[in-house]
Enzyme design. Sequence first.
Site, PDB file in Angstrom:
ATOM      1  CG  ASP A 146       2.027  -1.238   3.384  1.00 57.57           C
ATOM      2  OD1 ASP A 146       1.509  -1.165   4.516  1.00 57.57           O
ATOM      3  OD2 ASP A 146       1.546  -1.891   2.446  1.00 57.57           O
ATOM      4  CG  HIS A 193      -1.697  -1.068   1.570  1.00 51.93           C
ATOM      5  ND1 HIS A 193      -1.234  -2.202   2.182  1.00 51.93           N
ATOM      6  CD2 HIS A 193      -3.024  -1.260   1.378  1.00 51.93           C
ATOM      7  CE1 HIS A 193      -2.235  -3.054   2.337  1.00 51.93           C
ATOM      8  NE2 HIS A 193      -3.321  -2.519   1.861  1.00 51.93           N
TER       9      HIS A 193
END
Lengths: 440, 440, 440, 440
Positions: free
Chosen positions: D105, D102
């Site tokens: 992240d 993501h």
Amino acid sequence: MSQADKYFAEIPQVIYGGAQTLSAYQYRYYDAEKIVLGKTMEQHLRLSVCYWHSFAWKGGDTFGANTFDRPWQRQQKSSALRTIDAAFEFVQTLGVPFLSFHDEDLLAFNHATAREYFNDFKSISDYVLQKIDQTGIGVLLATANLFSHAAFGAGAATSPNPDVFAFAAAKVKNMLDSAKQMDAQNYVLWGGRDGYNQLLNTSLPRELDQLGRFVALTVEHKHKIGYQGSILIEPKPCEPTKHQYDYDVATVYGFLAKYDLLGEVKVNIEANHATLAGHSFAHEVAYAAALGLLGSIDANRGDPQNGWDTDQFPNDISELSHVLYLLVSNGGFDRGGFNFDAKLRRDSTDLSDLLVAHIASIDALAKSLCVAEKLIQDNFIGEAIYQRYQAWDQRTHPVVSGALADLDALYDHVCSSPHLPVSVSGKQEILEAGYSRYIW
Amino acid sequence: MSQADKYFAEIPQVIYGGAQTLSAYQYRYYDAEKIVLGKTMEQHLRLSVCYWHSFAWKGGDTFGANTFDRPWQRQQKSSALRTIDAAFEFVQTLGVPFLSFHDEDLLAFNHATAREYFNDFKSISDYVLQKIDQTGIGVLLATANLFSHAAFGAGAATSPNPDVFAFAAAKVKNMLDSAKQMDAQNYVLWGGRDGYNQLLNTSLPRELDQLGRFVALTVEHKHKIGYQGSILIEPKPCEPTKHQYDYDVATVYGFLAKYDLLGEVKVNIEANHATLAGHSFAHEVAYAAALGLLGSIDANRGDPQNGWDTDQFPNDISELSHVLYLLVSNGGFDRGGFNFDAKLRRDSTDLSDLLVAHIASIDALAKSLCVAEKLIQDNFIGEAIYQRYQAWDQRTHPVVSGALADLDALYDHVCSSPHLPVSVSGKQEILEAGYSRYIW
Amino acid sequence: MSQADKYFAEIPQVIYGGAQTLSAYQYRYYDAEKIVLGKTMEQHLRLSVCYWHSFAWKGGDTFGANTFDRPWQRQQKSSALRTIDAAFEFVQTLGVPFLSFHDEDLLAFNHATAREYFNDFKSISDYVLQKIDQTGIGVLLATANLFSHAAFGAGAATSPNPDVFAFAAAKVKNMLDSAKQMDAQNYVLWGGRDGYNQLLNTSLPRELDQLGRFVALTVEHKHKIGYQGSILIEPKPCEPTKHQYDYDVATVYGFLAKYDLLGEVKVNIEANHATLAGHSFAHEVAYAAALGLLGSIDANRGDPQNGWDTDQFPNDISELSHVLYLLVSNGGFDRGGFNFDAKLRRDSTDLSDLLVAHIASIDALAKSLCVAEKLIQDNFIGEAIYQRYQAWDQRTHPVVSGALADLDALYDHVCSSPHLPVSVSGKQEILEAGYSRYIW
Amino acid sequence: MSQADKYFAEIPQVIYGGAQTLSAYQYRYYDAEKIVLGKTMEQHLRLSVCYWHSFAWKGGDTFGANTFDRPWQRQQKSSALRTIDAAFEFVQTLGVPFLSFHDEDLLAFNHATAREYFNDFKSISDYVLQKIDQTGIGVLLATANLFSHAAFGAGAATSPNPDVFAFAAAKVKNMLDSAKQMDAQNYVLWGGRDGYNQLLNTSLPRELDQLGRFVALTVEHKHKIGYQGSILIEPKPCEPTKHQYDYDVATVYGFLAKYDLLGEVKVNIEANHATLAGHSFAHEVAYAAALGLLGSIDANRGDPQNGWDTDQFPNDISELSHVLYLLVSNGGFDRGGFNFDAKLRRDSTDLSDLLVAHIASIDALAKSLCVAEKLIQDNFIGEAIYQRYQAWDQRTHPVVSGALADLDALYDHVCSSPHLPVSVSGKQEILEAGYSRYIW
């Protein structure tokens, strides 16, 4: 009975053919005489075919009609004896040592009085004894059906009607006496109706006390007649009732403790009952072993997506190997065994389905026994557990030694420490990876 | 603290306004002083606000960040004291008698050693004692958090590391001593990490024995310091672990029997833990009552479609009335009470959400108490149960009288009967219909 | 038929007695002629008794024998006609407008050929038509049983045997023609066997295509014969099969889209099927409304702790009021209605159980309709939803207006903002508290 | 970066060691270059490590603190870049081709405005591009986190706040543009907050329309920028919300049909999401294949006894072989792959746990691919299915040929038959037994 009356005449005796056999009618792993950890496979597994699903059931379900057209069920008149013939013949064909049944599997209850039923049952029971003598096949689990008759609609031992309690007790006496004659290895109590559908109309203390009294009476009778078998309670959380009192192993332990029956009663664990109760199969076996209650095992499997007892034939080597490991590590069966309390799907209508289902499940257990043997020989799980808890084996550690006798002492000890304790990795994934190497 | 520091200053004291009140900030049913079956509502319900969800939690979940912006959490520096202020102020505003907390709700554990934590905790604890004196608010449930610290990653009492066992023991001693000082009504043990994630790396017998020893130490310390509160175990089947040892009430009963702790420990039942274990809320209460274990209740509700602890505010009068009926029929709480172990949804971000959620749930319990009162006065359930089992009260019935002492006698009795027993209608639907008349 | 042959002769016509009536045989809330939001209660609820559970079922379950001893089932010979008499008499006694049945409820299938069955069915169907004429009672749901016969063991429309497909089709044609004659309000397809038990032996694409073709044929026939009723699919996720293709409303929507049947077929939602699929009852109704599929409703309830279809009588006013609100807000039933697809517990053996169960459930729906009326009049839920989404009604908001036509435009808009958007409280607990005020 | 900064420096490159290797750090089955059915193992499996669980997560859960002490997380200041380094190094060490992440992240969202975040993200994204260039490692799944930020508390696309919709759209645009730069194979939409917690405060039609618009905007942007990857929706039934709109594959199919997005969007199936929705993993894969939606797969496993997403590493060869069989039979992955969306248990604190967990799971997939190869070569399942449905391949059979065009014709055909169709055995147990031979 002439050869012509045989039901599995076309099937040769099922023998061990080895892992590479191409025949679906031979065992790939089950070699009855093979020695595994000092006992034969037959002695370890003590396999049993269940009469109710495999010979009495006709393929109906709640939503549909019978689908099986079994030759032994065709002639209504003599079907009880013919079904006994078929069952013993099947067990012989499989070459396994045991059969398991309820009283009403052997003889359906269509009688106006209990006396008439018990009278008729006597001759059926004599016929079974004769078959036992002839074949050498034994009985793993004998049990009285305390759930099918309309009288048991609101419970057997826990019925609000004392006459139903008495009726249930009489059925148990009848079957327990037969079990002794047949030298049945175990006598099982499954309380399918002993639970509640609605708490509002239920007195829990009364019903638990009735159940306690009923089990105590059963134990007393066992001793009175000198029956050598084990008395087993079979836990199940629900179905047909909303809640059954013998919910799971932990609940049965508490029940036995409350009614002072520990030491007299063990459990018959069923895989699919475990999962309905929210536990894994292995959990119930491990729990029973930890609590000293491990009696016998009904080997089947449920469907992880369905919320009822699907009673499918077991085939998961990964799960079964864990169960076999737990069982064998715990000393193995005494009078227990593996009963295939499994049924064909309703549209598996061929006799060959019944045969191959059993062969494959027997092989699944045999292979799992071999995996367990290796796990034990390598001490793989044992070593992992030993390593994990080894700090608790350091007898000089003050927490272990008992030097810190109470919370105050433990508190002082902790406060004197310049650092906090650290959690050591549980290494779960590594252990799972290692375990997988044994399975696949 | 000056008025300016108040967190609920804009909210007037929540008072009883009657069923027709239009204010969302008044009780419609909870009238603390109202007499119901000989006790005040306050005495019956013994309501408690839980500190952890309502004051310590900031609105984060596994998938997302904090969403609450609580004034007492804003200034990191003094937030511990400010949060205590806020909690006591909130309980006063609601006009309920109790608050419940873990040690780490009062003081977060960010310390390098246990000694430092316990030292700091002393002053926090003194501050709480001062608030108790000032406000008259009591503590319903005191408990040490044995699951959040990284050290408890593999269990507290059941950790493979004895130093973690000691650390947990020290936390219990610290909190139990505080509980005595605060005259907390109960001391709770919730073993959130005392279970397993993988049976393969777990020794059940070891872990159960460790847990038995830990609870025994707790009981001993209670007696040593003369603490008057009850020791309660809070059952939960799973989450965070795959399986927790205090699975449900029946399991805890067996555990207490095994470790000879019956009579010393009761249970704190939580509605949502009941449903995760496959039971109804009422089932766990009824079971605890039947087994003599009913201590206290965490009132919340789960979501019937979700498989984790959603801890929602309770509002189902039908279910709560049944629970209240069971509770009051069983003699009511001794030292227990209803603790709202419930939390706002993460997107219910206003302070008014917190307030109205409590008011509505307090009212739900109060209304349910009134329903229970009527059920008891009319003896509606009692009569139905009496009628259903009345055959068991006929002392001359041979099954009841004991005249039929064993299975043989019962068998003879049954065989002498010219007919089979009949099941009498359980009248479940009629009873449910009647019950509904009390609810709606 | 003489009065002597009546089955409910002792029961007076069930009438509206008002909320304070002391008679269990009167309605407290259901007043057929009472006007609610412009229609009578009868017109809103369109109540139907289900034939299968209430008249054809004899009280057996998978684990036990029949427990009901219904007068109309006693004489095997003419039991079909007698059962029809009993059913119509019962519906008249209740004073509700509809009955619902499968072909095999009216006439059991014990025939050697389909032709024989259809021939016999003709006279039974004529008898039903005659009863309809005499009584004015209509048929809410007509359906062919495509699951009980052994031929349907591996599916009806999705059977691997095309002859079974044809047999199922013939049964549908037979029943659809009857439905037209009887002016049945709806024709229902429940695919109890149209699913799989084991994915390994299943071709999903084939089976879905067969099911698509089958439903299309049904729709064509409806138009061909000029039948005015709605064709409804009844979703259920499993039981008897592991997985059924009509899993839930969302799945049926996709299926209808795939086979171009949107607009031709709606759904018959069953409360207990919803919960087995992991949804609330209200969810399925709301979803069907949102997707334009809301046809009819089978009103029952499941047990939150049991994983099979328990089909209990509905009594939860909180849940039913939400459903009624959703239904009435969506315009109410067109040709649908509430069918009580509910059954007595097996040990509720008295005829009065059957009667009171229906009366109480009818009242539960009637009371819920009154709650829904108030919710609508006050616009309580409507207002809450309006408030919650009102930003989306601000036509000038650039996100709403369409001014920001693509992700780039939305990105630029967001980047030009000096702050991040804030989530506004969902006020769930406050809404639940407000909703509770309408219920209790 | 110097060697000293390496995180896995002590671990040699993980290579194929063969089934008998004794090293836990070598593959027993995964031989990237090995040809299986015409493609290399690497090409078949297209393995990806997931960044969120393995590199961003610190070991906390709802009940407890962080337990992992990862070197790359230690220095707060540069931890973003260091974590990227660690992730790429880990993927290189494993020798697999892909990583999945993501936006958050790579860079945590602690920014006051979206602009600031996107600006900072740019440099992070550049760093990732550089790593991609250096290492040859690709991105399997790129996705924007639309659930963690407090703004998404009540949904992203379905938020009642249009500004949140815009914020979500901006995040998608940002990540989709990055995905194009990185040549990410797929762009995933997981709507973790796009569902409801309480139906009472939810407008289903509005929210579904918003979600439809959002996905359409995403598809448009993909085409606008010329991104070649697939847009995937990841179904999940619940958690964190009570109900998520992308419930399961069948629901997503209906959603795509409704918003005219079929052909533009496929699904990313996750094993544990399948089981939470009441389906087997294989079911969701088979369903997606049947509906033409099979995009990519998140390989993990759930716990059959737990009702939340446990995201454990996959290891069940029996289940995975069925999935691989379905996948490869369906033509295999196009742009999809297997992403290990699995996480360590919280008390698996060693780095070696992370490594071995991946190695064992990669091997589980590789071995399962070999099983699938054999199943396909032998045409074992294909033949069973062919045999089962072969009657439908008989083009002259009147039901198949279309000669019987409507229900009337089918009815006449059935009525002319002198017997009823018979169900042929489904041979489920025999098939399961045969399948087991391939597995164990």
